[in-house]
Write a protein that holds these residues in place. Structure first.
Motif, PDB file in Angstrom:
ATOM      1  N   PHE A 107       0.929  -1.207   0.047  1.00 61.10           N
ATOM      2  CA  PHE A 107       0.224   0.043   0.056  1.00 61.10           C
ATOM      3  C   PHE A 107       0.907   1.160  -0.042  1.00 61.10           C
ATOM      4  CE2 PHE A 107      -2.761   2.938   2.589  1.00 61.10           C
ATOM      5  CZ  PHE A 107      -3.733   3.332   1.371  1.00 61.10           C
ATOM      6  N   ILE A 108       0.752   2.070  -1.053  1.00 63.41           N
ATOM      7  CA  ILE A 108       1.541   3.293  -1.155  1.00 63.41           C
ATOM      8  C   ILE A 108       0.832   4.520  -0.869  1.00 63.41           C
ATOM      9  CG2 ILE A 108       2.955   4.764  -2.625  1.00 63.41           C
ATOM     10  CD1 ILE A 108       3.473   2.422  -4.376  1.00 63.41           C
ATOM     11  N   ASP A 109       0.854   5.390   0.118  1.00 65.23           N
ATOM     12  CA  ASP A 109       0.146   6.367   0.692  1.00 65.23           C
ATOM     13  C   ASP A 109       1.205   7.336   1.382  1.00 65.23           C
ATOM     14  OD1 ASP A 109      -2.014   8.146   1.240  1.00 65.23           O
ATOM     15  OD2 ASP A 109      -2.685   7.082   2.927  1.00 65.23           O
ATOM     16  N   ALA A 110       2.298   7.761   0.619  1.00 69.72           N
ATOM     17  CA  ALA A 110       3.354   8.615   1.344  1.00 69.72           C
ATOM     18  C   ALA A 110       3.254   9.928   0.170  1.00 69.72           C
ATOM     19  CB  ALA A 110       4.348   7.724   1.484  1.00 69.72           C
ATOM     20  N   ASP A 111       4.571  10.481   0.286  1.00 71.36           N
ATOM     21  CA  ASP A 111       4.899  11.758  -0.575  1.00 71.36           C
ATOM     22  C   ASP A 111       4.514  11.355  -1.920  1.00 71.36           C
ATOM     23  OD1 ASP A 111       7.171  10.212   0.003  1.00 71.36           O
ATOM     24  OD2 ASP A 111       8.251  11.553  -0.975  1.00 71.36           O
ATOM     25  N   LYS A 112       3.745  12.270  -2.650  1.00 76.20           N
ATOM     26  CA  LYS A 112       3.208  11.882  -3.915  1.00 76.20           C
ATOM     27  C   LYS A 112       4.617  11.634  -5.000  1.00 76.20           C
ATOM     28  CE  LYS A 112      -0.302  11.738  -1.583  1.00 76.20           C
ATOM     29  NZ  LYS A 112      -0.537  10.357  -0.689  1.00 76.20           N
ATOM     30  N   GLU A 113       5.560  12.769  -4.825  1.00 76.69           N
ATOM     31  CA  GLU A 113       6.379  12.850  -5.732  1.00 76.69           C
ATOM     32  C   GLU A 113       7.328  11.720  -5.936  1.00 76.69           C
ATOM     33  OE1 GLU A 113       5.606  17.004  -3.628  1.00 76.69           O
ATOM     34  OE2 GLU A 113       5.809  14.711  -3.084  1.00 76.69           O
ATOM     35  N   ASN A 114       7.289  10.877  -4.939  1.00 80.03           N
ATOM     36  CA  ASN A 114       8.235   9.570  -5.115  1.00 80.03           C
ATOM     37  C   ASN A 114       7.232   8.394  -5.506  1.00 80.03           C
ATOM     38  OD1 ASN A 114      10.800  10.636  -4.545  1.00 80.03           O
ATOM     39  ND2 ASN A 114      10.320  10.797  -2.443  1.00 80.03           N
ATOM     40  N   TYR A 115       5.975   8.573  -5.680  1.00 76.37           N
ATOM     41  CA  TYR A 115       5.324   7.160  -5.970  1.00 76.37           C
ATOM     42  C   TYR A 115       5.855   6.380  -7.446  1.00 76.37           C
ATOM     43  CZ  TYR A 115       0.958   7.822  -3.417  1.00 76.37           C
ATOM     44  OH  TYR A 115       0.237   7.946  -2.496  1.00 76.37           O
ATOM     45  N   SER A 116       6.504   6.899  -8.195  1.00 69.18           N
ATOM     46  CA  SER A 116       7.224   6.203  -9.124  1.00 69.18           C
ATOM     47  C   SER A 116       8.495   5.551  -8.654  1.00 69.18           C
ATOM     48  CB  SER A 116       7.300   7.123 -10.227  1.00 69.18           C
ATOM     49  OG  SER A 116       6.155   7.754 -10.889  1.00 69.18           O
ATOM     50  N   LYS A 117       9.154   6.216  -7.907  1.00 70.86           N
ATOM     51  CA  LYS A 117      10.462   5.663  -7.346  1.00 70.86           C
ATOM     52  C   LYS A 117      10.070   4.439  -6.506  1.00 70.86           C
ATOM     53  CE  LYS A 117      13.193   9.999  -7.676  1.00 70.86           C
ATOM     54  NZ  LYS A 117      13.842  10.807  -6.658  1.00 70.86           N
ATOM     55  N   TYR A 118       8.992   4.569  -5.454  1.00 72.97           N
ATOM     56  CA  TYR A 118       8.550   3.526  -4.821  1.00 72.97           C
ATOM     57  C   TYR A 118       8.290   2.341  -5.576  1.00 72.97           C
ATOM     58  CZ  TYR A 118       8.246   7.031  -0.954  1.00 72.97           C
ATOM     59  OH  TYR A 118       8.529   8.018  -0.096  1.00 72.97           O
ATOM     60  N   PHE A 119       7.345   2.546  -6.788  1.00 70.48           N
ATOM     61  CA  PHE A 119       7.218   1.490  -7.654  1.00 70.48           C
ATOM     62  C   PHE A 119       8.403   0.838  -8.112  1.00 70.48           C
ATOM     63  CE2 PHE A 119       6.280  -0.282 -11.936  1.00 70.48           C
ATOM     64  CZ  PHE A 119       5.447  -1.043 -11.544  1.00 70.48           C
ATOM     65  N   GLU A 120       9.255   1.182  -8.394  1.00 69.72           N
ATOM     66  CA  GLU A 120      10.526   0.605  -8.830  1.00 69.72           C
ATOM     67  C   GLU A 120      11.052   0.054  -8.025  1.00 69.72           C
ATOM     68  OE1 GLU A 120      10.767   0.207 -12.160  1.00 69.72           O
ATOM     69  OE2 GLU A 120       9.706   2.167 -12.968  1.00 69.72           O
ATOM     70  N   LEU A 121      11.209   0.445  -6.772  1.00 72.50           N
ATOM     71  CA  LEU A 121      11.831  -0.254  -5.671  1.00 72.50           C
ATOM     72  C   LEU A 121      11.056  -1.384  -5.140  1.00 72.50           C
ATOM     73  CD1 LEU A 121      12.844   2.684  -3.349  1.00 72.50           C
ATOM     74  CD2 LEU A 121      14.654   1.110  -4.786  1.00 72.50           C
ATOM     75  N   ILE A 122       9.842  -1.485  -5.458  1.00 76.28           N
ATOM     76  CA  ILE A 122       9.050  -2.593  -4.909  1.00 76.28           C
ATOM     77  C   ILE A 122       8.569  -3.544  -5.829  1.00 76.28           C
ATOM     78  CG2 ILE A 122       8.276  -1.153  -2.841  1.00 76.28           C
ATOM     79  CD1 ILE A 122       5.408  -1.001  -4.482  1.00 76.28           C
ATOM     80  N   ILE A 123       8.750  -3.343  -7.101  1.00 74.69           N
ATOM     81  CA  ILE A 123       8.299  -4.190  -8.046  1.00 74.69           C
ATOM     82  C   ILE A 123       9.153  -5.454  -8.013  1.00 74.69           C
ATOM     83  CG2 ILE A 123       9.545  -3.111  -9.968  1.00 74.69           C
ATOM     84  CD1 ILE A 123       6.047  -4.679 -10.273  1.00 74.69           C
ATOM     85  N   ASP A 124      10.229  -5.504  -7.846  1.00 67.56           N
ATOM     86  CA  ASP A 124      10.784  -6.841  -7.810  1.00 67.56           C
ATOM     87  C   ASP A 124      10.828  -7.570  -6.612  1.00 67.56           C
ATOM     88  OD1 ASP A 124      11.829  -6.444 -10.491  1.00 67.56           O
ATOM     89  OD2 ASP A 124      13.609  -5.482 -10.043  1.00 67.56           O
ATOM     90  N   LYS A 125      10.477  -6.987  -5.494  1.00 66.65           N
ATOM     91  CA  LYS A 125      10.128  -7.287  -4.149  1.00 66.65           C
ATOM     92  C   LYS A 125       8.702  -7.850  -4.179  1.00 66.65           C
ATOM     93  CE  LYS A 125      13.428  -4.821  -1.597  1.00 66.65           C
ATOM     94  NZ  LYS A 125      14.167  -6.017  -0.778  1.00 66.65           N
ATOM     95  N   LEU A 126       7.817  -7.705  -5.169  1.00 62.81           N
ATOM     96  CA  LEU A 126       6.430  -8.226  -5.135  1.00 62.81           C
ATOM     97  C   LEU A 126       6.377  -9.304  -5.721  1.00 62.81           C
ATOM     98  CD1 LEU A 126       3.613  -7.052  -4.511  1.00 62.81           C
ATOM     99  CD2 LEU A 126       3.543  -6.319  -7.036  1.00 62.81           C
ATOM    100  N   ASN A 127       5.830 -10.273  -4.955  1.00 65.08           N
ATOM    101  CA  ASN A 127       5.355 -11.603  -5.642  1.00 65.08           C
ATOM    102  C   ASN A 127       4.593 -11.620  -6.765  1.00 65.08           C
ATOM    103  OD1 ASN A 127       7.084 -12.988  -3.565  1.00 65.08           O
ATOM    104  ND2 ASN A 127       5.414 -12.770  -2.164  1.00 65.08           N
ATOM    105  N   LEU A 128       4.683 -12.722  -7.708  1.00 63.80           N
ATOM    106  CA  LEU A 128       4.041 -12.688  -9.118  1.00 63.80           C
ATOM    107  C   LEU A 128       2.341 -12.762  -8.422  1.00 63.80           C
ATOM    108  CD1 LEU A 128       4.134 -13.162 -12.092  1.00 63.80           C
ATOM    109  CD2 LEU A 128       3.927 -15.685 -11.360  1.00 63.80           C
ATOM    110  N   GLY A 129       1.653 -12.033  -9.054  1.00 63.25           N
ATOM    111  CA  GLY A 129       0.218 -12.127  -8.323  1.00 63.25           C
ATOM    112  C   GLY A 129      -0.098 -11.301  -7.183  1.00 63.25           C
ATOM    113  N   GLY A 130       1.117 -10.648  -6.825  1.00 67.44           N
ATOM    114  CA  GLY A 130       0.912  -9.646  -5.831  1.00 67.44           C
ATOM    115  C   GLY A 130       0.323  -8.362  -6.100  1.00 67.44           C
ATOM    116  N   ILE A 131      -0.425  -7.495  -5.102  1.00 64.51           N
ATOM    117  CA  ILE A 131      -1.085  -6.479  -5.460  1.00 64.51           C
ATOM    118  C   ILE A 131      -0.525  -5.146  -4.771  1.00 64.51           C
ATOM    119  CG2 ILE A 131      -3.257  -5.196  -5.001  1.00 64.51           C
ATOM    120  CD1 ILE A 131      -3.605  -7.607  -6.699  1.00 64.51           C
TER     121      ILE A 131
END
Length: 214
Positions: free
Chosen positions: A133-157
């Motif tokens: 769940f991402i609900d922090a500083d909006k300026e870094n949303y895209s950076k958060y996505f890039e950091l977590i996508i490889d830590k997200l399991n297949l089928g993860g939300i």
């Protein structure tokens, strides 16, 4: 932002699940003692987060942006019995407030608080996640996505909050000091075009995106 009439909005809330008593207490104390209480997820969105978490039934949850802990407790409701939730916030003044309510809940021993810059903390988390769940500083949303996508399991939300930003995402011109609006526009475009996820935007409160890793 409300996209529906007040009467229809009240009808929707009335016919959705009741808000747990502990979260009612958390809300009251947040409004009494904490700045910017509108940052709370609140009753209706909290029940949305809860039921989405129950559908996913995650073993591991990551939350970026804790505030006073309301959304973390909602997400924890759907965790597996031995699951764990990691929540990150930069505001050390809220740490004890969060911990108080975490420990009053059935999930206290399963919730791990991380204090500091999420961009620095996320790479150090030695685990993968089923729900983020991402609900922090909006300026870094895209950076958060890039950091977590490889830590997200297949089928993860990935759940992303405030993606409609009070309708400002429709603006074509921004004030020079407004960095959040263009950042969210770019983030929404990223989610739509990135082949690693499939995404749907829900007009819930200020906009909630559900993205599934494929």
């Amino acid at each position: 932002m409300h996209f529906l009439s007040d009467d229809l909005d009240q009808y929707i809330v009335k016919h959705s699940e009741n808000e747990p008593e502990l979260l009612q207490q958390l809300t009251r104390e947040t409004y009494q003692k904490i700045l910017q209480p509108r940052m709370l997820s609140g009753h209706y969105q909290g029940r949305v987060l809860s039921i989405l978490s129950k559908l996913v039934n995650p073993k591991s949850v990551l939350e970026i942006g804790t505030y006073t802990g309301y959304s973390a407790l909602c997400l924890a409701e759907g965790m597996q019995s031995k699951g764990e939730l990691h929540t990150i916030d930069i505001n050390e003044e809220l740490y004890d407030f969060q911990r108080k309510y975490f420990d009053l809940s059935p999930y206290g021993k399963q919730i791990y608080q991380h204090l500091g810059n999420a961009l620095e903390i996320i790479p150090k988390l030695n685990t993968t996640f089923d729900l983020v769940f991402i609900d922090a500083d909006k300026e870094n949303y895209s950076k958060y996505f890039e950091l977590i996508i490889d830590k997200l399991n297949l089928g993860g939300i990935i759940l992303s909050d405030n993606v409609l930003w009070s309708g400002k995402v429709l603006d074509t011109k921004f004030k020079k000091e407004d960095t959040s609006t263009p950042a969210l526009i770019a983030y929404n475009k990223l989610l739509k075009e990135d082949p690693r996820v499939e995404t749907v935007v829900l007009p819930i409160r200020d906009g909630l995106t559900i993205s599934r890793k494929v």
